[in-house]
Enzyme design. Sequence first.
Site, mmCIF file in Angstrom:
data_model
loop_
_atom_site.group_PDB
_atom_site.id
_atom_site.type_symbol
_atom_site.label_atom_id
_atom_site.label_comp_id
_atom_site.label_asym_id
_atom_site.label_seq_id
_atom_site.Cartn_x
_atom_site.Cartn_y
_atom_site.Cartn_z
ATOM 1 N N HIS A 26 31.938 39.448 33.902
ATOM 2 C CA HIS A 26 30.936 38.374 34.356
ATOM 3 C C HIS A 26 31.530 37.289 35.165
ATOM 4 O O HIS A 26 31.125 37.153 36.331
ATOM 5 C CB HIS A 26 30.058 37.893 33.033
ATOM 6 N N GLU A 27 32.583 36.394 34.655
ATOM 7 C CA GLU A 27 33.172 35.284 35.256
ATOM 8 C C GLU A 27 33.797 36.008 36.410
ATOM 9 O O GLU A 27 33.915 35.097 37.397
ATOM 10 C CB GLU A 27 33.830 34.566 34.234
ATOM 11 N N HIS A 30 31.652 36.074 39.505
ATOM 12 C CA HIS A 30 31.518 34.991 40.149
ATOM 13 C C HIS A 30 32.554 34.316 40.947
ATOM 14 O O HIS A 30 32.707 33.706 41.993
ATOM 15 C CB HIS A 30 31.047 33.648 39.233
#
Length: 405
Positions: A26-27, A30
């Site tokens: 998920h990170e 980003h």
Amino acid sequence: MLGFAQGALTYIIPFLLVLTLVVTVHELGHFLAARAFGVAVDRFSIGFGRSIAKWTDRAGVQWRIGWAPLGGYVRFAGDANAASVPDGDDLEALRREIVAREGVGAEKRYYHFKPIWQRAVIAAAGPLANFVLAIVLFALLLTAFGKVIYPARVDGVVPGSPAERAGFHVGDVVVRADGRRIDSFLDLRQVVFLRAGAPTAFVVERDGRKLTLTATPQRQTVSDEMGGQARVGVLGIESRESLRDRQVRRYNPVQAVGGGVEMTWNILDTTVYYLGRLVSGQETADQLGGPLRIAQASGQAAKEGAAGAGDVGSMLLGAGVALLNLAAVLSVGIGFMNLLPVPVLDGGHLLFYAYEAVARRPLDARVQAAGYRVGLALLVGLMLFATWNDLQQLRVFKFLGDLLS
């Protein structure tokens, strides 16, 4: 005490492995989107707490591994505001600070001075990465192992049940339910569980013909695979899997990707459907699970995957496959949750950016701060409720009562 410690490790280690994989990806979503737009990044961390290893790459990003494997985070340069959406005054002060330190034009490398659409893409990239991870994991598993299919054959119909009233017969094979393909009794059960009181169309094969039957599952208390109990929809049919009915559907890489997309979409569709019924009061909160049930599901998946293995290698392979499947399911859930329009989540950032695009200025910092506090309170409240729900579903209070009595 030794048995308790072994049991804890059985659940905790798989849980940490799955959680770290899903949150790190998920990170990473980003991070990769930010780097694609030239955003300055200070740090990318796998895990939290004091670092056990760290290094800095050519772009000046510090990579670190924390001692607590509870996910990870990415920190953009100049991102001191907790809500990641400073107002006009904050932006001007940050601009002056950057220009004084690095020169005119340096602020263009910072996240908060990127165009709104780029910031929105970066915010949405985390949840998108979770969906991509789920598709990739499902596709890899389908390519490597195929999909085991046990036809959802009706071996018994409970008298007076919704199935009997709808006209189900012994020998029927359910092939579709509510428009979804059914490959096993487990697929059928997952559809029925969330449709208590909702008329549902079932397509069955009978004597070479396909018939459509409409039944309304009724709510009953059942035990789940984790040893807990929940009130869910029940149709009233019995099915016994037989090895002679076992089939393995094989996938080439392209078909596997399509299968991964379908499985990911089905999870999203089920989640949205459940939340809609929950909000409207048609469904109970029994299915809302928190970290305890996720940890137990991780341990259970690892144990079931390793069961029956003849050697250590096969045991590890089976456990790994089961955990990857669980990671794919959890990744879809985390991606969806982060898209909810709640401040402190990615969806909240997207909501703030939508306001900024319409009003042509960032939302006032005081409003953002209030939204941040409300959003945090909502998340903490939801987590506490889910944990309480876990304790009840897993009958922890009953266990402690019996232990103390």
